[in-house]
Design an enzyme around this catalytic site. Structure first.
Site, mmCIF file in Angstrom:
data_model
loop_
_atom_site.group_PDB
_atom_site.id
_atom_site.type_symbol
_atom_site.label_atom_id
_atom_site.label_comp_id
_atom_site.label_asym_id
_atom_site.label_seq_id
_atom_site.Cartn_x
_atom_site.Cartn_y
_atom_site.Cartn_z
ATOM 1 N N LYS A 196 -11.791 -39.706 -8.056
ATOM 2 C CA LYS A 196 -13.214 -39.554 -7.784
ATOM 3 C C LYS A 196 -14.139 -39.659 -8.433
ATOM 4 O O LYS A 196 -14.075 -39.984 -9.700
ATOM 5 C CB LYS A 196 -13.406 -37.064 -8.052
ATOM 6 N N PRO A 229 -6.795 -45.250 -13.754
ATOM 7 C CA PRO A 229 -6.897 -45.406 -15.804
ATOM 8 C C PRO A 229 -7.026 -43.168 -15.866
ATOM 9 O O PRO A 229 -7.993 -43.107 -15.442
ATOM 10 C CB PRO A 229 -8.667 -45.974 -15.772
ATOM 11 N N ILE A 230 -6.410 -43.278 -17.086
ATOM 12 C CA ILE A 230 -6.141 -42.132 -17.617
ATOM 13 C C ILE A 230 -7.765 -42.497 -18.854
ATOM 14 O O ILE A 230 -8.029 -43.479 -19.304
ATOM 15 C CB ILE A 230 -4.920 -42.384 -18.963
ATOM 16 N N GLY A 231 -8.208 -41.124 -18.760
ATOM 17 C CA GLY A 231 -9.397 -40.714 -19.895
ATOM 18 C C GLY A 231 -10.584 -41.863 -19.432
ATOM 19 O O GLY A 231 -11.245 -41.941 -20.105
ATOM 20 N N LEU A 233 -12.093 -40.307 -13.854
ATOM 21 C CA LEU A 233 -12.284 -40.234 -12.407
ATOM 22 C C LEU A 233 -11.206 -39.277 -12.142
ATOM 23 O O LEU A 233 -10.737 -39.400 -10.786
ATOM 24 C CB LEU A 233 -11.787 -41.895 -12.041
ATOM 25 N N GLY A 234 -10.996 -38.134 -12.444
ATOM 26 C CA GLY A 234 -10.356 -37.004 -12.047
ATOM 27 C C GLY A 234 -8.394 -37.374 -11.901
ATOM 28 O O GLY A 234 -8.222 -36.308 -11.592
ATOM 29 N N GLY A 235 -7.694 -38.201 -12.100
ATOM 30 C CA GLY A 235 -6.420 -38.917 -11.836
ATOM 31 C C GLY A 235 -4.818 -37.089 -12.767
ATOM 32 O O GLY A 235 -5.074 -37.231 -11.490
ATOM 33 N N GLY A 236 -5.529 -37.266 -13.266
ATOM 34 C CA GLY A 236 -4.822 -36.303 -13.740
ATOM 35 C C GLY A 236 -4.775 -34.803 -12.964
ATOM 36 O O GLY A 236 -3.743 -34.015 -12.553
ATOM 37 N N SER A 237 -5.674 -34.429 -12.503
ATOM 38 C CA SER A 237 -6.670 -33.082 -12.071
ATOM 39 C C SER A 237 -5.823 -33.101 -10.566
ATOM 40 O O SER A 237 -5.830 -32.155 -9.758
ATOM 41 C CB SER A 237 -7.554 -32.536 -11.398
ATOM 42 N N ASP A 265 -11.378 -29.654 -12.638
ATOM 43 C CA ASP A 265 -11.803 -30.731 -12.105
ATOM 44 C C ASP A 265 -10.429 -29.880 -10.930
ATOM 45 O O ASP A 265 -10.916 -30.736 -9.738
ATOM 46 C CB ASP A 265 -11.510 -32.385 -12.147
#
Length: 269
Positions: free
Chosen positions: A8, A91-93, A96-100, A133
């Site tokens: 996102k 990308p982490i941190g 972009l909300g990747g982990g969520s 998120d």
């Protein structure tokens, strides 16, 4: 079963207050983009988590995908152990909300694979326990968000007539540090109103409270944003607390910009 959690972006982000629970109130607009991870679950398995692609930091046992499994298993003990593999591409941190997204898609995958019959509201409740998120990725459509980011209101916002450029220079911004740099203050005008203006007007009226402190600490991010504008972006902003910078361009008109070879660059036409 395999699913593809997407990222996102934040279109505007204002920190409006400090809450009694230690979190902050905010307002933002979440908009999904098709930059994705790949999440695979195999059952029956031995309840293990593996990953490839971008290295996932921390103990695998603390990964949000595993936490999502345990959360659902508390209410549905019949869940069989599964093997989970995540190929990390977002990308982490980066804001972009990747982990969520991974956690939310894990909830939906379990619901589908084991035919749990969970409705969207139930999935959102689980997601809210995993991160602020996470609920957005259950709906996964444009939303005006308030509270901690979990209070979502569907938004009629279609940006299919534009192209997007995401640039992540590999800088990790600590979210806790970023929040500590902000003095909460309500914006002069509601973002919910401002987002209805033409996209070409957004650069005048829509901002991100995190940009001032994060750009001061990492001037290269301000340079990336300025480069996007100089190369034809109609709107550019850091996403979330960073450090990804997003540019919105006229459809199929993203300039061929020569970025540093270490940057991760995504184009969405």
């Amino acid at each position: 079963m395999i699913v593809f959690p997407n990222c996102k972006i934040n279109l505007g982000l204002y920190i409006t207050g400090k809450r009694a629970d230690g979190f902050h109130d905010l307002e933002t607009v979440f908009y999904p983009l098709p930059v994705t991870d790949a999440l695979e679950v195999i059952a029956p398995g031995s309840l293990q988590f593996t990953s490839s692609g971008i290295p996932v930091p921390g103990d695998a046992a603390d990964n949000l995908c595993l936490k999502a499994f345990h959360l659902v298993q508390q209410d549905y003990p019949q869940l069989q152990p599964v093997n989970i593999h995540l190929h990390k591409n977002i990308p982490i941190g980066a804001g972009l909300g990747g982990g969520s997204a991974d956690a939310a898609f894990m909830l939906q995958l379990l619901n589908s694979k084991f035919q749990l019959g969970l409705q969207q509201e139930q999935l959102i409740n689980y997601a809210a326990q995993l991160g602020s998120d996470c609920p957005f990725f259950i709906a996964n459509s444009p939303c005006y968000a308030t509270g901690r980011g979990e209070a979502l209101e569907p938004l009629s916002l279609d940006l299919s007539g534009y192209s997007f450029l995401l640039v992540h220079p590999g800088i990790h911004v600590n979210t806790g540090w970023a929040f500590r740099q902000i003095t909460p203050q309500a914006p002069a005008h509601s973002l919910k109103e401002m987002i209805q203006l033409p996209v070409t007007e957004w650069h005048r009226v829509i901002g991100n409270d995190f940009e001032a402190p994060v750009f001061a600490a990492h001037p290269v991010l301000a340079e990336i944003k300025a480069t996007m504008y100089s190369q034809g972006a109609v709107y550019a902003s850091m996403s979330g607390s960073g450090s990804a910078v997003v540019g919105i361009f006229p459809k199929n008109k993203i300039a061929d910009i020569l970025w540093d070879a270490s940057y991760r660059v995504f184009k969405v036409n």
